[in-house]
Scaffold this active site. Structure first.
Site, PDB file in Angstrom:
ATOM      1  N   ARG A 163     -27.210 -46.530  76.773  1.00 43.81           N
ATOM      2  CA  ARG A 163     -26.171 -47.060  77.290  1.00 43.81           C
ATOM      3  C   ARG A 163     -25.576 -47.385  79.022  1.00 43.81           C
ATOM      4  O   ARG A 163     -26.815 -47.131  79.526  1.00 43.81           O
ATOM      5  CB  ARG A 163     -24.812 -46.080  76.595  1.00 43.81           C
ATOM      6  CG  ARG A 163     -25.170 -44.510  76.502  1.00 43.81           C
ATOM      7  CD  ARG A 163     -25.253 -43.896  77.772  1.00 43.81           C
ATOM      8  NE  ARG A 163     -24.244 -43.959  78.984  1.00 43.81           N
ATOM      9  CZ  ARG A 163     -24.453 -44.141  80.108  1.00 43.81           C
ATOM     10  NH1 ARG A 163     -25.240 -43.625  80.881  1.00 43.81           N
ATOM     11  NH2 ARG A 163     -23.093 -43.996  80.558  1.00 43.81           N
ATOM     12  N   GLY A 164     -24.894 -47.990  78.869  1.00 39.45           N
ATOM     13  CA  GLY A 164     -23.694 -48.352  80.245  1.00 39.45           C
ATOM     14  C   GLY A 164     -24.634 -49.721  80.087  1.00 39.45           C
ATOM     15  O   GLY A 164     -25.407 -50.185  79.715  1.00 39.45           O
ATOM     16  N   ALA A 165     -23.836 -50.769  81.157  1.00 41.74           N
ATOM     17  CA  ALA A 165     -23.857 -52.049  81.207  1.00 41.74           C
ATOM     18  C   ALA A 165     -25.138 -53.307  81.355  1.00 41.74           C
ATOM     19  O   ALA A 165     -26.107 -53.234  80.550  1.00 41.74           O
ATOM     20  CB  ALA A 165     -23.165 -52.855  81.730  1.00 41.74           C
ATOM     21  N   ARG A 169     -23.166 -54.244  71.113  1.00 40.65           N
ATOM     22  CA  ARG A 169     -21.955 -53.352  71.993  1.00 40.65           C
ATOM     23  C   ARG A 169     -21.386 -54.597  72.502  1.00 40.65           C
ATOM     24  O   ARG A 169     -22.128 -55.238  73.641  1.00 40.65           O
ATOM     25  CB  ARG A 169     -22.511 -52.168  72.847  1.00 40.65           C
ATOM     26  CG  ARG A 169     -22.694 -51.171  72.025  1.00 40.65           C
ATOM     27  CD  ARG A 169     -22.680 -49.997  72.622  1.00 40.65           C
ATOM     28  NE  ARG A 169     -21.122 -49.513  73.565  1.00 40.65           N
ATOM     29  CZ  ARG A 169     -21.734 -48.649  74.300  1.00 40.65           C
ATOM     30  NH1 ARG A 169     -22.477 -48.436  74.964  1.00 40.65           N
ATOM     31  NH2 ARG A 169     -20.079 -48.081  74.956  1.00 40.65           N
ATOM     32  N   GLN A 180     -19.965 -38.466  78.772  1.00 41.23           N
ATOM     33  CA  GLN A 180     -21.049 -39.096  79.705  1.00 41.23           C
ATOM     34  C   GLN A 180     -21.346 -38.371  81.228  1.00 41.23           C
ATOM     35  O   GLN A 180     -22.177 -38.465  81.418  1.00 41.23           O
ATOM     36  CB  GLN A 180     -20.537 -40.667  79.515  1.00 41.23           C
ATOM     37  CG  GLN A 180     -21.125 -41.408  78.745  1.00 41.23           C
ATOM     38  CD  GLN A 180     -19.599 -41.990  77.470  1.00 41.23           C
ATOM     39  OE1 GLN A 180     -19.122 -40.884  77.510  1.00 41.23           O
ATOM     40  NE2 GLN A 180     -19.620 -42.640  77.487  1.00 41.23           N
ATOM     41  N   ASP A 233     -18.086 -52.258  83.267  1.00 40.75           N
ATOM     42  CA  ASP A 233     -18.691 -53.412  81.634  1.00 40.75           C
ATOM     43  C   ASP A 233     -18.749 -54.772  82.047  1.00 40.75           C
ATOM     44  O   ASP A 233     -19.506 -55.119  81.448  1.00 40.75           O
ATOM     45  CB  ASP A 233     -18.450 -52.237  80.627  1.00 40.75           C
ATOM     46  CG  ASP A 233     -19.144 -51.133  80.338  1.00 40.75           C
ATOM     47  OD1 ASP A 233     -18.297 -50.170  80.731  1.00 40.75           O
ATOM     48  OD2 ASP A 233     -19.990 -50.991  79.411  1.00 40.75           O
ATOM     49  N   LYS A 258     -14.861 -47.845  81.406  1.00 41.94           N
ATOM     50  CA  LYS A 258     -14.608 -46.712  80.479  1.00 41.94           C
ATOM     51  C   LYS A 258     -13.214 -45.896  80.385  1.00 41.94           C
ATOM     52  O   LYS A 258     -12.788 -46.247  82.166  1.00 41.94           O
ATOM     53  CB  LYS A 258     -15.615 -45.987  81.154  1.00 41.94           C
ATOM     54  CG  LYS A 258     -16.022 -43.741  79.944  1.00 41.94           C
ATOM     55  CD  LYS A 258     -16.191 -44.443  78.631  1.00 41.94           C
ATOM     56  CE  LYS A 258     -16.902 -45.195  78.354  1.00 41.94           C
ATOM     57  NZ  LYS A 258     -16.965 -45.718  76.975  1.00 41.94           N
TER      58      LYS A 258
HETATM   59  O1  MRU Z   1     -19.889 -46.544  76.921  1.00 41.03           O
HETATM   60  P1  MRU Z   1     -20.737 -46.432  77.424  1.00 41.03           P
HETATM   61  O2  MRU Z   1     -21.235 -44.919  77.762  1.00 41.03           O
HETATM   62  O3  MRU Z   1     -21.574 -47.849  77.753  1.00 41.03           O
HETATM   63  O4  MRU Z   1     -20.172 -46.872  78.899  1.00 41.03           O
HETATM   64  C1  MRU Z   1     -20.482 -46.648  80.033  1.00 41.03           C
HETATM   65  C2  MRU Z   1     -20.010 -47.052  81.408  1.00 41.03           C
HETATM   66  O5  MRU Z   1     -18.888 -47.474  80.893  1.00 41.03           O
HETATM   67  C3  MRU Z   1     -19.989 -47.497  82.790  1.00 41.03           C
HETATM   68  O6  MRU Z   1     -19.108 -47.483  83.169  1.00 41.03           O
HETATM   69  C4  MRU Z   1     -20.802 -48.631  83.059  1.00 41.03           C
HETATM   70  O7  MRU Z   1     -21.439 -49.317  81.756  1.00 41.03           O
HETATM   71  C5  MRU Z   1     -21.128 -49.573  84.038  1.00 41.03           C
HETATM   72  S1  MRU Z   1     -23.162 -48.391  84.385  1.00 41.03           S
HETATM   73  C6  MRU Z   1     -23.320 -49.227  85.574  1.00 41.03           C
END
Ligand code: MRU
Length: 356
Positions: free
Chosen positions: A51-53, A88, A199, A240, A251
């Site tokens: 996960r994470g963009a 996603r 997270q 994201d 988030k």
């Molecule tokens: O739902 P997630 O855990 O994928 O959400 C992640 C976030 O919101 C992060 O802040 C975002 O992806 C930036 S990652 C460098």
């Protein structure tokens, strides 16, 4: 970055298998998982094993490589790319990366497609490492300036996990923190727990511990009083999807933190690589915001006395719950965007000056 003193990246390719750290098992178990098929890659993204963009984008790029191994045919690739993009929808890096792969692979003949795809996926990862490193070096200047003035520990608040686990290495929001720590600047991180999936607690605090950076987990509603008490010098979060006008999608809960920061004159920065900029969507209302299963709210994972991960129900069985995964912070609440090319105002002009 380090886990148990050993260097890791979040994703790598070995012998036609994509290797990931299964993030649904952290912080309790370190499991390296094999993704062998295209569907494994889609599921890893859907189930948030990755996960994470930026990491979702990288996984999707390798997902295309796995699709080619399975069925080296353009119409199968088109279906695969659509499935990946839908897995996603909020993080723009996913579409950015799949579009980049598909553009590279169009009109490539079938005996060279695998090598070209693999090289491009690796390039996406290497670029992300370099971009995140540069974000860190740029963000370091802000932390250095605070330290110069304050001459004592710099307290940073961060939300969710925009750390190295959300990227390939370094992280976005955490990269300035890691660079400040390397420079010997005393630093302490307030880590928002980040309900419902935690997270912040499970991933950000874990990775900071492994890098020996002092941090304290707080419940998501605690940031406001800490700001009123002067215990937060700066907020740095990830994103994201950031629109060309500077509006930031991140988030759920980011917006409320930005409002509190605005009211308390605490600088609120967003760290992002250019792959997270959405140049096309005009209005933040048009961003597809993921709404996830309500059992992420009503149930929670933890370790039982025997050391096994167990899921338990914490809400009344008859209660309904709504689980919106992201929110929008309007640009006016963002002090600045920290990118691989430098720091700019969260505005069309600011982004255009850096990137166009
Ligand atoms: O739902 P997630 O855990 O994928 O959400 C992640 C976030 O919101 C992060 O802040 C975002 O992806 C930036 S990652 C460098």
């Amino acid at each position: 970055m380090k886990i148990d003193g050993n260097d890791y990246r979040t994703i790598w390719f070995d012998n036609n298998i994509v290797k990931i750290i299964d993030q649904t098992k952290l912080p309790h178990q370190l499991i390296i998982k094999d993704l062998k098929t295209f569907n494994d890659a889609v599921n890893a993204i859907k189930l948030m094993e990755v996960r994470g963009a930026p990491l979702i984008g990288a996984t999707a790029a390798y997902g295309i490589v796995l699709a080619i191994i399975e069925n080296n045919d353009q119409s199968f690739l088109k279906i695969a790319s659509d499935k990946l993009i839908a897995s996603r929808p909020t993080a723009i890096n996913l579409k950015w990366s799949v579009d980049r792969m598909m553009k590279k692979l169009s009109r490539v003949n079938s005996n060279e497609i695998f090598n070209i795809a693999l090289n491009e996926a690796k390039k996406i990862c290497e670029e992300d490492v370099q971009f995140c490193k540069n974000i860190g070096l740029n963000g370091l200047k802000i932390i250095e300036a605070i330290y110069k003035k304050k001459k004592s520990t710099v307290n940073v608040l961060t939300h969710c996990n925009a750390g190295w686990l959300a990227t390939i290495n370094w992280g976005t929001a955490t990269s300035p923190i890691y660079h400040a720590n390397k420079k010997g600047i005393p630093i302490h991180i307030w880590v928002d727990e980040t309900r419902p999936r935690n997270q912040g607690a499970n991933l950000t605090s874990f990775e900071l511990n492994e890098e020996k950076i002092p941090n304290t987990i707080i419940a998501d509603n605690t940031g406001g009083i800490l700001m009123q008490r002067g215990e937060i010098d700066i907020c740095i979060v990830g994103t994201d999807r950031t629109l060309a006008n500077g509006d930031v999608c991140n988030k759920i809960g980011t917006y409320l933190k930005a409002l509190a920061a605005y009211d308390n004159n605490v600088p609120f920065y967003v760290a992002l690589p250019s792959s997270t900029i959405d140049w096309n969507t005009k209005n933040s209302r048009d961003i597809p915001i993921e709404e996830r299963n309500s059992n992420e709210l009503s149930h929670i994972d933890g370790l039982d006395d025997e050391g096994n991960i167990k899921k338990i129900q914490i809400y009344p069985k008859k209660s309904k719950a709504k689980n919106i995964a992201f929110d929008i912070t309007p640009a006016k609440y963002v002090t600045g965007l920290i990118t691989e090319k430098g720091i700019c105002e969260a505005s069309r002009e600011g982004l255009n000056n850096l990137f166009k």
